[in-house]
Enzyme design. Structure first.
Site, mmCIF file in Angstrom:
data_model
loop_
_atom_site.group_PDB
_atom_site.id
_atom_site.type_symbol
_atom_site.label_atom_id
_atom_site.label_comp_id
_atom_site.label_asym_id
_atom_site.label_seq_id
_atom_site.Cartn_x
_atom_site.Cartn_y
_atom_site.Cartn_z
ATOM 1 N N ASN A 11 0.073 4.156 5.221
ATOM 2 C CA ASN A 11 1.327 3.460 5.514
ATOM 3 C C ASN A 11 2.021 4.008 6.756
ATOM 4 O O ASN A 11 2.071 5.224 6.975
ATOM 5 C CB ASN A 11 2.268 3.565 4.321
ATOM 6 C CG ASN A 11 3.559 2.802 4.531
ATOM 7 O OD1 ASN A 11 4.551 3.367 4.970
ATOM 8 N ND2 ASN A 11 3.541 1.517 4.242
ATOM 9 N N ASP B 161 -5.811 -4.009 9.640
ATOM 10 C CA ASP B 161 -6.273 -2.959 10.560
ATOM 11 C C ASP B 161 -6.633 -1.678 9.817
ATOM 12 O O ASP B 161 -7.524 -0.935 10.221
ATOM 13 C CB ASP B 161 -5.178 -2.637 11.592
ATOM 14 C CG ASP B 161 -5.024 -3.727 12.636
ATOM 15 O OD1 ASP B 161 -5.898 -4.605 12.697
ATOM 16 O OD2 ASP B 161 -4.038 -3.697 13.387
ATOM 17 N N GLY C 206 6.457 0.805 -4.942
ATOM 18 C CA GLY C 206 6.518 1.838 -5.974
ATOM 19 C C GLY C 206 7.873 2.001 -6.625
ATOM 20 O O GLY C 206 8.030 2.869 -7.488
ATOM 21 N N ARG C 207 8.854 1.181 -6.257
ATOM 22 C CA ARG C 207 10.201 1.322 -6.822
ATOM 23 C C ARG C 207 10.304 0.778 -8.241
ATOM 24 O O ARG C 207 11.268 1.098 -8.958
ATOM 25 C CB ARG C 207 11.231 0.597 -5.938
ATOM 26 C CG ARG C 207 11.429 1.164 -4.544
ATOM 27 C CD ARG C 207 12.007 2.572 -4.565
ATOM 28 N NE ARG C 207 13.194 2.721 -5.360
ATOM 29 C CZ ARG C 207 14.437 2.607 -4.900
ATOM 30 N NH1 ARG C 207 14.645 2.324 -3.628
ATOM 31 N NH2 ARG C 207 15.469 2.796 -5.689
ATOM 32 N N LEU C 208 9.351 -0.036 -8.680
ATOM 33 C CA LEU C 208 9.399 -0.617 -10.019
ATOM 34 C C LEU C 208 8.347 -0.034 -10.954
ATOM 35 O O LEU C 208 8.400 -0.257 -12.156
ATOM 36 C CB LEU C 208 9.214 -2.140 -9.945
ATOM 37 C CG LEU C 208 10.263 -2.912 -9.147
ATOM 38 C CD1 LEU C 208 9.894 -4.387 -9.063
ATOM 39 C CD2 LEU C 208 11.644 -2.748 -9.775
ATOM 40 N N GLY C 209 7.383 0.680 -10.400
ATOM 41 C CA GLY C 209 6.309 1.225 -11.211
ATOM 42 C C GLY C 209 5.070 1.442 -10.373
ATOM 43 O O GLY C 209 5.091 1.332 -9.145
ATOM 44 N N ARG D 26 -4.168 6.181 18.934
ATOM 45 C CA ARG D 26 -2.849 6.812 18.817
ATOM 46 C C ARG D 26 -2.962 8.331 18.802
ATOM 47 O O ARG D 26 -2.190 9.037 19.455
ATOM 48 C CB ARG D 26 -2.148 6.309 17.553
ATOM 49 C CG ARG D 26 -0.712 6.752 17.420
ATOM 50 C CD ARG D 26 -0.074 6.133 16.214
ATOM 51 N NE ARG D 26 -0.902 6.291 15.032
ATOM 52 C CZ ARG D 26 -0.501 5.969 13.811
ATOM 53 N NH1 ARG D 26 0.699 5.452 13.633
ATOM 54 N NH2 ARG D 26 -1.281 6.137 12.777
ATOM 55 N N TYR E 166 2.772 -9.352 17.174
ATOM 56 C CA TYR E 166 2.462 -7.948 16.907
ATOM 57 C C TYR E 166 2.572 -7.177 18.223
ATOM 58 O O TYR E 166 1.771 -7.379 19.132
ATOM 59 C CB TYR E 166 1.037 -7.874 16.357
ATOM 60 C CG TYR E 166 0.611 -6.566 15.754
ATOM 61 C CD1 TYR E 166 0.429 -6.447 14.389
ATOM 62 C CD2 TYR E 166 0.351 -5.453 16.543
ATOM 63 C CE1 TYR E 166 -0.012 -5.257 13.812
ATOM 64 C CE2 TYR E 166 -0.081 -4.259 15.982
ATOM 65 C CZ TYR E 166 -0.252 -4.169 14.626
ATOM 66 O OH TYR E 166 -0.684 -2.983 14.066
#
Length: 569
Positions: free
Chosen positions: A141, A204, A269-272, A413, A474
């Site tokens: 992420n 990607d 991930g805020r709900l489970g 990068r 993008y």
């Protein structure tokens, strides 16, 4: 040993694979001219793991015993490498800080569950202990969705789903597959492919991201024009919530009130913890082909992509780069010789004779899949549209190269960071009528921001996903800065781009998610009432903020957790 493999703690991908410029003779002069950076200089040595100051684990004996009872001693890990790997994602902010040794708050333990039932027990144990739980997939992420709140004093448990990596079943008649959430892109495609199926989802980050991560961040893939975004692909799912399991059946459509499935999509991930999903799959196509085209301008390319979307063609990819990104693509080509070199030179002479400005050429890729007859018909439709907008077909050669290298871009990068430049991406989506003005505004805003911080830099763009009403733009940008203040200057450019998205009628993110990087713009994107709905949803499910706190709903600056109580300016 858990057997779960991870990316480098200090960069993208796996050890032994890196970007090199020596076989690309035009790249160094290009970067020197556009960014003011000499990439022929040796990259600086990164910190070694033993150079890092890693805070000791705060895991209590009681919680350790509980987690060990659930998953077994071998699957409760707190060694230095695992804890550092799970501390951050792969945003440029994450990479700069970890390369400096600025780890911040590090997870106290990594837990590797082997079933949904174990995940449910882990969630309940963490809530009972008032610990923080952060789901972890591939760790790719770039929006700060794995960021640990800077002043979080509670125990932090990273739940790595890497052992949940199997295709559980395929409903051949319905074209539905049930897959565990920790399956990486290559693994699930290999398992599906053995039975003649494909998910068709190729972001990607494909090689280093998971099905659960795609769902949690509302991911899009390179072939979403045909297969849809992950929100369309996902039909049902299972998620461990505090005290209970959410199970959504894979129905083709339903009219049962507000969509709970949509509430989970993008919830980060805020709900489970998502443990498995039932997704649409498709039979492997007889023919798969990517054709390349040149356009005389970006505006012409945008109009062509719009017309392709409105046509009877059913393409898998509709992508066009602006002249800036096209020039970069040309600069990254390997040295050509013989017939290839002569063909390229001859093509450029033809274009120049037609009156094209060679500095304005825009490269496009259009993908086709299906039976031979179907692909032939689609190519015919697209050829006519391309011609109407002054474009020219340049064959499958560039398309094959794109297909081979599409997952390698993130390695660039690290290469630039090693030599003193911070490179990042920002993407948006807007209606067709607003795309070109938005593009122009973003380029201007980014260049003004670079001038404001008095640094050389570069910004480029491509259209990557098309819909009936609009498309995704993008943007990739780089700033030459090797100073301790690089993140402050990067922020000026990043904020200028994000704010221009909103001001020009776009969204803050098309497919990278929110995390902490994009959350400061959420209220502008969704309205205060929309944020109230999301905030109350999270608070209702997780009143003590045990589940990945500080993501999506957030105030303050990008990269700064709401729980850190740091001032905005």
């Amino acid at each position: 040993m858990t057997g779960v493999k991870h990316m480098k703690w200090w960069g993208w991908g796996v050890d032994g694979i890196a970007f090199h410029h020596e076989d690309k003779p035009r790249l160094a002069p290009f970067v020197l001219d556009k960014v003011g950076l000499d990439i022929t200089t040796p990259g600086r040595r990164s910190l070694q793991l033993e150079d890092l100051t890693i805070p000791p684990s705060r895991l209590s004996d009681q919680l350790r015993a509980t987690l060990t009872k659930i998953v077994g001693q071998a699957n409760v890990v707190d060694d230095d490498l695992d804890r550092v790997v799970h501390t951050k994602g792969k945003s440029v902010r994450d990479l700069i800080r970890v390369r400096r040794g600025e780890l911040g708050r590090v997870p106290d333990v990594i837990v590797y569950p082997g079933s949904h039932e174990e995940v449910q027990e882990i969630v309940d144990a963490c809530v009972d202990a008032d610990a923080v739980l952060i789901p972890f997939g591939g760790g790719s992420n770039i929006a700060g969705s794995l960021e640990v709140p800077l002043e979080e004093n509670r125990q932090i448990v990273s739940v790595d789903l890497g052992r949940l990596n199997k295709v559980l079943s395929i409903d051949d008649e319905a074209g539905l597959a049930t897959i565990q959430a920790g399956a990486l892109g290559p693994d699930l495609e290999e398992q599906l492919g053995r039975r003649g199926w494909t998910l068709g989802h190729f972001p990607d980050s494909f090689s280093h991201s998971t099905l659960g991560g795609w769902i949690a961040t509302r991911s899009s893939g390179m072939q979403s024009d045909k297969y849809g975004d992950i929100a369309e692909i996902t039909r049902g799912l299972k998620m461990a919530m505090p005290g209970e399991t959410l199970e959504l059946r894979p129905l083709p459509s339903t009219s049962t009130g507000p969509s709970v499935r949509e509430m989970v999509l993008g919830s980060e991930g805020r709900l489970g913890v998502i443990t498995e999903a039932t997704v649409q799959v498709h039979r492997l196509p007889e023919v798969r082909e990517i054709q390349a085209y040149f356009f005389p301008s970006f505006a012409a390319g945008l109009k062509a992509m719009h017309d392709i979307t409105r046509s009877e063609a059913n393409v898998t990819v509709s992508r066009v780069s602006d002249e800036r990104e096209t020039a970069f693509s040309f600069a990254t080509q390997k040295k050509s010789g013989g017939v290839s070199k002569l063909v390229t030179a001859g093509l450029m002479r033809v274009l120049k004779a037609r009156g094209w400005d060679l500095d304005q050429i825009c490269l496009s890729f259009v993908g086709f899949e299906g039976s031979k007859g179907h692909v032939a018909r689609q190519k015919g439709i697209v050829k006519e549209i391309i011609s109407e907008h002054g474009g020219m077909n340049v064959g499958t050669g560039p398309g094959q190269l794109y297909d081979q290298k599409k997952f390698d871009t993130p390695y660039i990068r690290d290469f630039l960071l090693d030599r003193g430049a911070a490179a990042d991406v920002s993407e948006t989506a807007a209606p067709w009528s607003k795309l070109k003005p938005l593009y122009d505004n973003v380029i201007e805003a980014a260049e003004n921001a670079l001038a404001e911080v008095d640094r050389s830099g570069y910004i480029m763009c491509h259209l990557s996903h098309s819909y009936h009403a609009g498309a995704c733009l993008y943007f990739t940008f780089a700033i030459a800065d090797d100073s301790p203040e690089v993140l402050e200057r990067y922020d000026v450019v990043k904020r200028a781009i994000q704010q221009t998205f909103i001001d020009s009628g776009g969204t803050l993110s098309h497919h990278h998610g929110v995390g902490v990087e994009h959350s400061p713009w959420m209220e502008q994107d969704l309205s205060p009432a929309g944020m109230k709905i999301i905030g109350e949803l999270f608070a209702g499910v997780d009143p003590k903020q045990n589940l990945n706190p500080g993501k999506v709903v957030h105030t303050g600056r990008p990269g700064v957790s709401v729980l850190s109580k740091q001032p905005e300016d």
